[in-house]
Scaffold this motif. Structure first.
Motif, PDB file in Angstrom:
ATOM      1  N   GLN A  93       0.826  -1.204   0.000  1.00  0.00           N
ATOM      2  CA  GLN A  93       0.000   0.000   0.000  1.00  0.00           C
ATOM      3  C   GLN A  93       0.862   1.255   0.000  1.00  0.00           C
ATOM      4  O   GLN A  93       0.526   2.263  -0.639  1.00  0.00           O
ATOM      5  CB  GLN A  93      -0.929   0.004   1.225  1.00  0.00           C
ATOM      6  N   GLY A  94       1.985   1.206   0.724  1.00  0.00           N
ATOM      7  CA  GLY A  94       2.897   2.345   0.760  1.00  0.00           C
ATOM      8  C   GLY A  94       3.463   2.645  -0.613  1.00  0.00           C
ATOM      9  O   GLY A  94       3.463   3.800  -1.073  1.00  0.00           O
ATOM     10  N   VAL A  95       3.933   1.609  -1.296  1.00  0.00           N
ATOM     11  CA  VAL A  95       4.451   1.787  -2.665  1.00  0.00           C
ATOM     12  C   VAL A  95       3.346   2.292  -3.578  1.00  0.00           C
ATOM     13  O   VAL A  95       3.541   3.209  -4.399  1.00  0.00           O
ATOM     14  CB  VAL A  95       5.044   0.463  -3.208  1.00  0.00           C
ATOM     15  N   GLY A  96       2.146   1.718  -3.444  1.00  0.00           N
ATOM     16  CA  GLY A  96       1.013   2.129  -4.265  1.00  0.00           C
ATOM     17  C   GLY A  96       0.675   3.597  -4.090  1.00  0.00           C
ATOM     18  O   GLY A  96       0.443   4.328  -5.060  1.00  0.00           O
ATOM     19  N   ASN A  97       0.647   4.063  -2.844  1.00  0.00           N
ATOM     20  CA  ASN A  97       0.320   5.474  -2.600  1.00  0.00           C
ATOM     21  C   ASN A  97       1.418   6.407  -3.099  1.00  0.00           C
ATOM     22  O   ASN A  97       1.129   7.518  -3.571  1.00  0.00           O
ATOM     23  CB  ASN A  97       0.056   5.703  -1.108  1.00  0.00           C
ATOM     24  N   MET A  98       2.667   5.972  -3.012  1.00  0.00           N
ATOM     25  CA  MET A  98       3.765   6.794  -3.538  1.00  0.00           C
ATOM     26  C   MET A  98       3.642   6.931  -5.061  1.00  0.00           C
ATOM     27  O   MET A  98       3.766   8.024  -5.614  1.00  0.00           O
ATOM     28  CB  MET A  98       5.112   6.187  -3.154  1.00  0.00           C
ATOM     29  N   VAL A  99       3.346   5.816  -5.733  1.00  0.00           N
ATOM     30  CA  VAL A  99       3.190   5.850  -7.196  1.00  0.00           C
ATOM     31  C   VAL A  99       1.956   6.667  -7.576  1.00  0.00           C
ATOM     32  O   VAL A  99       2.000   7.508  -8.483  1.00  0.00           O
ATOM     33  CB  VAL A  99       3.083   4.418  -7.767  1.00  0.00           C
ATOM     34  N   SER A 100       0.840   6.428  -6.878  1.00  0.00           N
ATOM     35  CA  SER A 100      -0.405   7.141  -7.177  1.00  0.00           C
ATOM     36  C   SER A 100      -0.212   8.648  -7.001  1.00  0.00           C
ATOM     37  O   SER A 100      -0.627   9.445  -7.851  1.00  0.00           O
ATOM     38  CB  SER A 100      -1.528   6.631  -6.273  1.00  0.00           C
ATOM     39  N   GLY A 101       0.418   9.045  -5.900  1.00  0.00           N
ATOM     40  CA  GLY A 101       0.653  10.472  -5.653  1.00  0.00           C
ATOM     41  C   GLY A 101       1.577  11.095  -6.679  1.00  0.00           C
ATOM     42  O   GLY A 101       1.420  12.266  -7.054  1.00  0.00           O
ATOM     43  N   MET A 102       2.539  10.336  -7.171  1.00  0.00           N
ATOM     44  CA  MET A 102       3.509  10.867  -8.134  1.00  0.00           C
ATOM     45  C   MET A 102       2.895  11.149  -9.499  1.00  0.00           C
ATOM     46  O   MET A 102       3.412  11.972 -10.262  1.00  0.00           O
ATOM     47  CB  MET A 102       4.678   9.886  -8.300  1.00  0.00           C
ATOM     48  N   ILE A 103       1.781  10.463  -9.833  1.00  0.00           N
ATOM     49  CA  ILE A 103       1.189  10.667 -11.164  1.00  0.00           C
ATOM     50  C   ILE A 103      -0.217  11.269 -11.113  1.00  0.00           C
ATOM     51  O   ILE A 103      -0.933  11.291 -12.107  1.00  0.00           O
ATOM     52  CB  ILE A 103       1.161   9.345 -11.970  1.00  0.00           C
ATOM     53  N   GLY A 104      -0.610  11.757  -9.924  1.00  0.00           N
ATOM     54  CA  GLY A 104      -1.871  12.495  -9.841  1.00  0.00           C
ATOM     55  C   GLY A 104      -3.064  11.728  -9.321  1.00  0.00           C
ATOM     56  O   GLY A 104      -4.207  12.173  -9.483  1.00  0.00           O
ATOM     57  N   GLY A 105      -2.835  10.574  -8.682  1.00  0.00           N
ATOM     58  CA  GLY A 105      -3.945   9.751  -8.196  1.00  0.00           C
ATOM     59  C   GLY A 105      -4.310  10.020  -6.750  1.00  0.00           C
ATOM     60  O   GLY A 105      -3.527  10.582  -5.980  1.00  0.00           O
ATOM     61  N   LEU A 106      -5.503   9.604  -6.383  1.00  0.00           N
ATOM     62  CA  LEU A 106      -5.978   9.706  -5.001  1.00  0.00           C
ATOM     63  C   LEU A 106      -5.246   8.687  -4.118  1.00  0.00           C
ATOM     64  O   LEU A 106      -4.708   7.697  -4.619  1.00  0.00           O
ATOM     65  CB  LEU A 106      -7.476   9.418  -4.938  1.00  0.00           C
ATOM     66  N   PRO A 107      -5.243   8.893  -2.795  1.00  0.00           N
ATOM     67  CA  PRO A 107      -4.719   7.858  -1.899  1.00  0.00           C
ATOM     68  C   PRO A 107      -5.594   6.616  -1.971  1.00  0.00           C
ATOM     69  O   PRO A 107      -6.808   6.712  -2.206  1.00  0.00           O
ATOM     70  CB  PRO A 107      -4.772   8.509  -0.514  1.00  0.00           C
ATOM     71  N   LEU A 108      -4.993   5.448  -1.781  1.00  0.00           N
ATOM     72  CA  LEU A 108      -5.742   4.197  -1.927  1.00  0.00           C
ATOM     73  C   LEU A 108      -5.569   3.307  -0.706  1.00  0.00           C
ATOM     74  O   LEU A 108      -4.656   3.486   0.102  1.00  0.00           O
ATOM     75  CB  LEU A 108      -5.324   3.473  -3.204  1.00  0.00           C
ATOM     76  N   THR A 109      -6.474   2.359  -0.597  1.00  0.00           N
ATOM     77  CA  THR A 109      -6.413   1.342   0.461  1.00  0.00           C
ATOM     78  C   THR A 109      -6.931   0.036  -0.150  1.00  0.00           C
ATOM     79  O   THR A 109      -7.423   0.026  -1.275  1.00  0.00           O
ATOM     80  CB  THR A 109      -7.328   1.691   1.657  1.00  0.00           C
ATOM     81  N   GLN A 110      -6.832  -1.042   0.616  1.00  0.00           N
ATOM     82  CA  GLN A 110      -7.576  -2.234   0.209  1.00  0.00           C
ATOM     83  C   GLN A 110      -9.035  -1.980   0.570  1.00  0.00           C
ATOM     84  O   GLN A 110      -9.329  -1.453   1.649  1.00  0.00           O
ATOM     85  CB  GLN A 110      -7.068  -3.489   0.913  1.00  0.00           C
ATOM     86  N   VAL A 111      -9.951  -2.311  -0.346  1.00  0.00           N
ATOM     87  CA  VAL A 111     -11.354  -1.958  -0.149  1.00  0.00           C
ATOM     88  C   VAL A 111     -12.235  -3.212  -0.183  1.00  0.00           C
ATOM     89  O   VAL A 111     -12.089  -4.064  -1.051  1.00  0.00           O
ATOM     90  CB  VAL A 111     -11.832  -0.938  -1.211  1.00  0.00           C
ATOM     91  N   ILE A 112     -13.168  -3.272   0.759  1.00  0.00           N
ATOM     92  CA  ILE A 112     -13.936  -4.488   0.960  1.00  0.00           C
ATOM     93  C   ILE A 112     -15.013  -4.687  -0.102  1.00  0.00           C
ATOM     94  O   ILE A 112     -15.356  -5.825  -0.446  1.00  0.00           O
ATOM     95  CB  ILE A 112     -14.565  -4.511   2.378  1.00  0.00           C
TER      96      ILE A 112
END
Length: 521
Positions: free
Chosen positions: A299-318
């Protein structure tokens, strides 16, 4: 590692999750006050980047409704979406550190009753939130899980408004979709394997598109307006598509506002992820246990990548994870397929996605919600006793009338009170020796762990003892006795003399304890 062994199950499941995820990504971006494409970016990153790193076989990541309010307030407060993105990147770095520090074990401390209550609460919320969309009332964004809505209304006020803004075409599509989904699940899948491979949700999405085309051409009064369809941003050219990505502005990254926001996002996103990870493992038909620390890293890597290209913060979603499981997903290939499909369709055929009626997706999600909150689960929890049923029920009600994290917090509080209450009760065992001589003899055997919370219960027992008896207090089997309780027993020695009680205290054998400690080490 991605395996293709279960592709016949994972491919249709991935397609279903993709269809559910697209409007959720757009709805959460809209509620967050962010560019619509930012939700799509988070969905792509969650589906591809996080999936490749994660150890969860059935979890699906993407933008989370639980963060929408935080994101909305943050963008308004900072006055810049680019500065906000720097906080998302920093939040990802914090999550990465938490994963390496093995903070993922926090998720294991949530009681099963609360986790099951969370799943059922989300199921109820999904049904309540999707009914207006099934009627064609689409004022609220897809993916909302809050009781108080952005327009000031509530979950139930939207239900009543839906009856005032009925769209006949939407009702017809959602009703037919529900009938097909139920018939497909209860009858057809048991008749032939082909109906297990071709998922019912795929059929109802195609049906919804075809029906709306028929309405448009032959029954204009039933045709759905664009506001009742998926509304994906469409770029006119490759350069237009590239311009939808946004780079972060790190000029204020060390200011208090950005650092505080990054910490808030990291903590909330990590908690939501760990809770959903635990819940997904509960739903997993193979009962696999996902590595929590690795999930935080992913999730940490995902949020770093998402933030770097303009995406919202993410989580695992039920919602997406449970849709994945209910659609027959077996491995994380299904989550990867969903991420790849979002990317490909956004680039190649966004116009086709914009033909999908929201009422078709509402029918799919209503079935997902029902399966999360089946009546059989309520009966099972009730039979487990009030110690399990009360936190379960309170968690559901709290989630419905607040939001996910607040509801879980209230459920946890009730569970903790139950634990403390039980701990208070089982601090010791009092029994009477029936074969004693002329003087009655009582024994008090203390439990293995005695904390200050047990002091009151032990004190009441000592006060109720009659005069002129023998008493043995035994804590030789106790691994820990709180100093407050030891002091209470010491003070009782004087009381025992005044009541003519012959008091014997059986303490821990230090030699035996030392030997046991050596063996344990």
């Amino acid at each position: 590692m991605i395996s293709l062994k279960e592709i016949k199950h994972d491919l249709p499941a991935g397609i279903v999750v993709f269809l559910v995820a697209v409007p959720l990504c757009l709805g959460i971006a809209m509620a967050s006050g962010a560019p619509l494409f930012s939700g799509i970016i988070a969905g792509i990153v969650g589906g591809i980047v996080v999936t490749l790193i994660s150890g969860s076989q059935l979890g699906v990541s993407g933008p989370a409704a639980g963060l929408a309010v935080i994101v909305l307030q943050a963008i308004q407060g900072l006055g810049s979406y680019e500065v906000f993105l720097s906080a998302v990147v920093l939040a990802g770095a914090i999550q990465l550190a938490l994963g390496f520090l093995k903070a993922g074990s926090i998720g294991y401390y949530f009681p099963t009753a609360v986790i099951k209550g969370m799943l059922s609460g989300i199921g109820v919320i999904i049904i309540l939130k999707q009914i207006p969309h099934a009627f064609g009332y689409d004022s609220n964004y897809e993916g909302d899980v809050h009781y108080i809505q952005p327009d000031g209304g509530t979950t139930f006020s939207d239900l009543f408004k839906a009856f005032e803004y009925i769209t006949p075409g939407a009702i017809l599509i959602s009703a037919l979709s529900l009938v097909i989904l139920i018939f497909w699940d209860q009858v057809l899948t048991r008749k032939h394997k082909i109906f297990q491979l071709i998922q019912g949700p795929l059929v109802v999405v195609v049906l919804g598109i075809v029906l709306n085309i028929v309405f448009r051409d032959y029954f204009p009064q039933l045709a759905l307006a664009t506001s009742h369809l998926v509304e994906l941003p469409v770029a006119n050219s490759l350069s237009g598509f590239v311009q939808q990505f946004t780079l972060p502005d790190f000029s204020r990254v060390l200011t208090y506002d950005v650092l505080f926001l990054a910490g808030t996002i990291a903590i909330v996103a990590s908690l939501e992820t760990l809770l959903c990870l635990e819940a997904t493992d509960k739903l997993d038909p193979y009962k696999r246990i996902s590595p929590a620390n690795r999930e935080l890293v992913a999730q940490g890597v995902g949020n770093m990548v998402s933030g770097m290209i303009g995406g919202l913060p993410l989580t695992q979603v039920i919602v997406r994870s449970s849709a994945n499981i209910q659609s027959g997903g077996r491995t994380k290939l299904s989550a990867l397929i969903h991420g790849i499909l979002i990317l490909c369709c956004v680039v190649l055929v966004p116009q086709i996605l914009n033909m999908i009626p929201l009422s078709s997706l509402a029918a799919i999600l209503i079935v997902v919600g029902y399966k999360l909150a089946k009546p059989s689960l309520f009966r099972s929890m009730y039979r487990s006793g009030w110690n399990q049923f009360l936190p379960f029920l309170v968690t559901i009600v709290a989630i419905v009338f607040t939001d996910l994290l607040t509801g879980i917090g209230i459920g946890m509080a009730v569970a903790i009170i139950n634990i403390l209450r039980n701990n208070y009760k089982v601090s010791h065992y009092l029994y009477k020796d029936k074969e004693a001589g002329p003087r009655e003899k009582y024994y008090i055997l203390l439990a293995e762990e005695i904390s200050f919370l047990n002091k009151g219960n032990i004190m009441q027992t000592l006060r109720k003892l009659p005069e002129n008896v023998d008493l043995e207090i035994d804590f030789s089997s106790s691994a820990y006795v709180d100093p407050d309780v030891k002091e209470l027993i010491e003070d009782f020695k004087d009381t025992a003399k005044t009541k003519n009680i012959n008091l014997t205290i059986k303490e821990v054998d230090d030699t035996k304890a030392f030997k046991q400690e050596k063996i344990l080490l």
